[in-house]
Design a protein around this motif. Sequence first.
Motif, mmCIF file in Angstrom:
data_model
loop_
_atom_site.group_PDB
_atom_site.id
_atom_site.type_symbol
_atom_site.label_atom_id
_atom_site.label_comp_id
_atom_site.label_asym_id
_atom_site.label_seq_id
_atom_site.Cartn_x
_atom_site.Cartn_y
_atom_site.Cartn_z
ATOM 1 N N HIS A 170 14.020 3.380 -29.478
ATOM 2 C CA HIS A 170 14.231 3.966 -28.330
ATOM 3 C C HIS A 170 15.348 3.526 -27.881
ATOM 4 O O HIS A 170 15.862 4.236 -27.820
ATOM 5 C CB HIS A 170 12.479 4.482 -27.514
ATOM 6 N N ALA A 171 15.604 2.510 -27.657
ATOM 7 C CA ALA A 171 17.073 1.937 -27.353
ATOM 8 C C ALA A 171 17.694 2.711 -28.647
ATOM 9 O O ALA A 171 18.915 2.446 -28.158
ATOM 10 C CB ALA A 171 16.333 0.099 -28.029
ATOM 11 N N VAL A 172 17.835 2.220 -30.204
ATOM 12 C CA VAL A 172 18.898 2.175 -30.442
ATOM 13 C C VAL A 172 18.467 4.038 -30.565
ATOM 14 O O VAL A 172 20.506 4.195 -30.914
ATOM 15 C CB VAL A 172 18.027 2.155 -32.425
ATOM 16 N N THR B 174 18.493 6.167 -27.882
ATOM 17 C CA THR B 174 19.572 6.082 -26.774
ATOM 18 C C THR B 174 20.669 5.547 -26.409
ATOM 19 O O THR B 174 21.830 6.203 -25.941
ATOM 20 C CB THR B 174 18.788 5.355 -25.581
ATOM 21 N N ILE B 175 20.760 4.028 -27.287
ATOM 22 C CA ILE B 175 22.241 4.464 -27.221
ATOM 23 C C ILE B 175 23.590 5.295 -27.965
ATOM 24 O O ILE B 175 24.051 5.222 -27.701
ATOM 25 C CB ILE B 175 21.706 2.726 -27.335
ATOM 26 N N ALA B 176 22.670 5.597 -29.018
ATOM 27 C CA ALA B 176 23.359 6.246 -30.071
ATOM 28 C C ALA B 176 23.552 7.653 -28.912
ATOM 29 O O ALA B 176 25.279 8.303 -29.481
ATOM 30 C CB ALA B 176 22.571 6.486 -31.432
ATOM 31 N N ARG B 177 22.777 8.064 -28.475
ATOM 32 C CA ARG B 177 22.822 9.084 -27.989
ATOM 33 C C ARG B 177 23.997 9.136 -26.741
ATOM 34 O O ARG B 177 24.627 9.692 -27.097
ATOM 35 C CB ARG B 177 21.018 9.741 -27.864
ATOM 36 N N LEU B 178 24.068 8.003 -25.800
ATOM 37 C CA LEU B 178 24.473 8.202 -24.321
ATOM 38 C C LEU B 178 26.106 7.648 -25.296
ATOM 39 O O LEU B 178 26.805 8.005 -24.788
ATOM 40 C CB LEU B 178 24.385 6.686 -23.967
ATOM 41 N N GLU B 179 26.074 7.178 -26.576
ATOM 42 C CA GLU B 179 27.799 6.620 -26.784
ATOM 43 C C GLU B 179 28.307 7.889 -26.899
ATOM 44 O O GLU B 179 29.697 8.285 -27.128
ATOM 45 C CB GLU B 179 27.432 6.103 -27.585
ATOM 46 N N VAL B 180 27.107 8.852 -28.003
ATOM 47 C CA VAL B 180 27.519 10.216 -28.803
ATOM 48 C C VAL B 180 28.145 11.074 -27.482
ATOM 49 O O VAL B 180 28.981 12.107 -27.482
ATOM 50 C CB VAL B 180 27.279 10.542 -29.444
ATOM 51 N N CYS B 181 27.094 10.800 -26.278
ATOM 52 C CA CYS B 181 27.560 12.535 -24.832
ATOM 53 C C CYS B 181 28.223 12.267 -24.462
ATOM 54 O O CYS B 181 28.947 13.080 -23.400
ATOM 55 C CB CYS B 181 26.156 12.359 -24.454
ATOM 56 N N ALA B 182 29.283 10.428 -24.481
ATOM 57 C CA ALA B 182 30.214 10.526 -23.362
ATOM 58 C C ALA B 182 31.311 10.782 -23.847
ATOM 59 O O ALA B 182 32.324 10.438 -23.326
ATOM 60 C CB ALA B 182 29.811 8.687 -22.823
ATOM 61 N N ARG B 183 31.704 11.398 -25.047
ATOM 62 C CA ARG B 183 32.676 12.146 -25.876
ATOM 63 C C ARG B 183 32.556 13.297 -26.182
ATOM 64 O O ARG B 183 31.856 13.666 -26.201
ATOM 65 C CB ARG B 183 32.914 10.978 -27.279
ATOM 66 N N ARG B 184 33.444 13.677 -25.694
ATOM 67 C CA ARG B 184 33.754 15.259 -26.736
ATOM 68 C C ARG B 184 33.863 15.312 -27.981
ATOM 69 O O ARG B 184 33.512 14.581 -28.830
ATOM 70 C CB ARG B 184 35.506 16.017 -26.569
ATOM 71 N N ILE B 185 32.606 16.649 -28.665
ATOM 72 C CA ILE B 185 31.720 16.161 -29.789
ATOM 73 C C ILE B 185 32.783 16.967 -30.713
ATOM 74 O O ILE B 185 33.105 17.822 -30.741
ATOM 75 C CB ILE B 185 30.421 17.533 -29.698
ATOM 76 N N SER B 186 32.676 15.963 -31.597
ATOM 77 C CA SER B 186 33.659 16.289 -33.286
ATOM 78 C C SER B 186 33.366 15.719 -34.353
ATOM 79 O O SER B 186 32.858 14.458 -33.631
ATOM 80 C CB SER B 186 34.817 16.358 -32.904
#
Length: 322
Positions: A52-54, A56-68
């Motif tokens: 879950h940590a892996v 969550t960390i990946a998802r939050l870092e991605v969502c914190a930036r515009r997706i491309s």
Amino acid sequence: MSASWQWENATAGAVAGFATVAAVHPLDVVRTRFQVNDGRWSSLPTYKNTAHAVFTIARLEVCARRISLTLFFNGLRGLYAGFFPAVIGSTVSWGLYFFFYGRAKQRYAKGRDDEKLSPGLHLASAAEAGALVCLCTNPIWLVKTRLQLQTPLHQTQSYSGLLDAVKTIVKEEGPRALYKGVVPGLVLQVSHGAIQFTAYEELRKIIVDWKEKRIKSESADSSLNSGDYAALGGSSKVAAVLLTYPFQVIRARLQQRPGTNRIPRYIDSLHVIRETARFEGLRGFYRGLTANLLKNVPASSITFIVYENVLKFLKKPPTTKD
């Protein structure tokens, strides 16, 4: 034992350290975030388990930036936070460790007929090496820990990298701050390395003796292979981790960045021990243990496979042409 052999030891250790970090760094990030998440002061998300940590960390870092596509991969950098100081720290640490360890063994072996060391002398050699490495590398591990704890939701101005972190820490907290956590770090390095290397050396003797006995009866090969090194490295690491893990938690909590008021969450090691025992019990000293074992057991196997094979390569006499 020649001086050139010592540098071969250091080179093999440095290569092994780099290979280890490159392979398992995301689990190191997860472990560090678990270690400092005491449920009271931490601003980090709450993770249910390692997987879950892996995620969550990946998802939050991605969502914190515009997706491309490019930014998506950049978003995954949360799992590689602190990678640069981790590479430097691990490469330097392992290189220095094997160098100091080899020098200590050489010194203790002087005057001995068979040059074989007892478990006590292996322990002393490993402890000496661990203490010296800790004093040399504590600032690097401090920076690595702080970079790993940064998130897109971080309220304090983030460090942009290793050099910026060092400059900011010295400016805001003074040069002494680079040695936060050095006391549990010293205990950890001395005890962890001593336990691991003593277990490694003693288990190695057992395997070598067993293979030599097989030679006489079955004409088997007595030399150790990569599978042997993997088993030796992994098993010796498990023993060291289980016995010394609380010191990792104490060090990580001391090395956290102070809040916006620049007041540290924990004053010293005793304060960490009292507060952790009071609010979390024994379990608090083993936060992140699963991620740590998942990271360090295979990592230690990789380290010793690379170390032993690089050392064999460096010690191999050059071939001469007729």
